[in-house]
Scaffold this active site. Structure first.
Site, PDB file in Angstrom:
ATOM      1  CB  SER A  19      -0.940  -0.068   1.357  1.00  0.00           C
ATOM      2  OG  SER A  19      -2.137   0.942   1.149  1.00  0.00           O
ATOM      3  CG  ASN A  20      -0.204   4.507  -1.361  1.00  0.00           C
ATOM      4  OD1 ASN A  20      -0.992   5.578  -0.846  1.00  0.00           O
ATOM      5  ND2 ASN A  20      -0.915   3.776  -2.506  1.00  0.00           N
ATOM      6  NE  ARG A  21       5.053   7.853   3.948  1.00  0.00           N
ATOM      7  CZ  ARG A  21       4.912   9.060   3.920  1.00  0.00           C
ATOM      8  NH1 ARG A  21       4.277   9.680   4.664  1.00  0.00           N
ATOM      9  NH2 ARG A  21       5.781   9.811   3.367  1.00  0.00           N
ATOM     10  CB  ALA A  86      -2.338   7.213  -3.673  1.00  0.00           C
TER      11      ALA A  86
END
Ligand code: C5P
Length: 210
Positions: A19-21, A86
């Site tokens: 995943s991402n932030r 995102a």
């Protein structure tokens, strides 16, 4: 208006994911600003920990594939689509059903690209206005220009995600708007809600111009 928000999660096995932030705050601020202007808003959100804005319908998804399905389902009702999510660019083709056991040896993950939802929308958008985001480390303008053309957008919001206090997870944002007219508008740093309003001001100008 259809807005996507937050990250996506792409499973590696039964308990792990890529995943991402992204926090989803920019997407939710856009939803709140649009609803305040009287728009009927549907948000398709990845895993975020935010209260849904009042009067906005929120559909929660996990993966890029699920986000794609929800976006395509709700596209017919939308005249404006804003892709603030995102979305993970890569995923494991066949995640393990159980938990991958730890061994002493190196482990190599082979990844495949996820479906590019924005590019797909660009090919089928008709009269809709389509807004993409470009989260970049370094100058976002060249990438925003490239995405505007390659994904068929009317506007791409470029934001730097390598600075303290703005971008992923932050309360504020500092963005550059690249328009299909070639115009580039740098907005001053402000709260995400304020930035959302400035984005819609420009988008409405673009609509009246076309
Ligand atoms: O190519 P990149 O991921 O940097 O592009 C970002 C823009 O494309 C965002 O608007 C994001 O929501 C969208 N995107 C998408 N599907 C993907 C990857 C990105 O819709 N698989």
């Amino acid at each position: 208006m259809l807005i996507t928000a937050g990250p996506t999660e792409e499973p590696l096995d039964a308990v792990r994911f890529l995943s991402n932030r992204s926090s989803g705050k920019m997407g939710y601020a856009l939803a709140e600003a649009a609803a305040a202007r009287g728009a009927r808003v549907t948000v398709v959100a990845g895993p975020v920990h935010l209260d849904p804005p009042a009067g906005v319908s929120v559909i929660k998804v996990r993966t890029a594939e699920e986000m794609r399905a929800a976006v395509l389902e709700h596209l017919p009702e939308a005249t404006i689509v804003v892709k603030a999510a995102a979305v993970a660019d890569y995923r494991v083709p066949a995640p393990a059903a159980g938990k991958i056991k730890k061994g002493g040896a190196r482990l190599t993950l082979e990844l495949e690209p996820t479906p590019d939802i924005l590019a797909e929308l660009g090919r089928m958008k008709g009269n809709r206005l389509l807004v993409g985001f470009a989260a970049e480390t370094g100058d976002p303008i060249p990438e925003a220009r490239r995405k505007l053309a390659s994904k068929g957008c009317d506007m791409v919001v470029g934001n730097r995600v390598d600075r303290e206090g703005t971008g992923f997870g932050a309360e504020d944002n500092e963005v550059v708007l690249v328009m299909r007219t070639g115009e580039v508008v740098a907005l001053p740093r402000a709260s995400k809600r304020e930035v959302a309003d400035r984005i819609f001001d420009r988008l409405l100008k673009l609509r009246h111009a076309s």
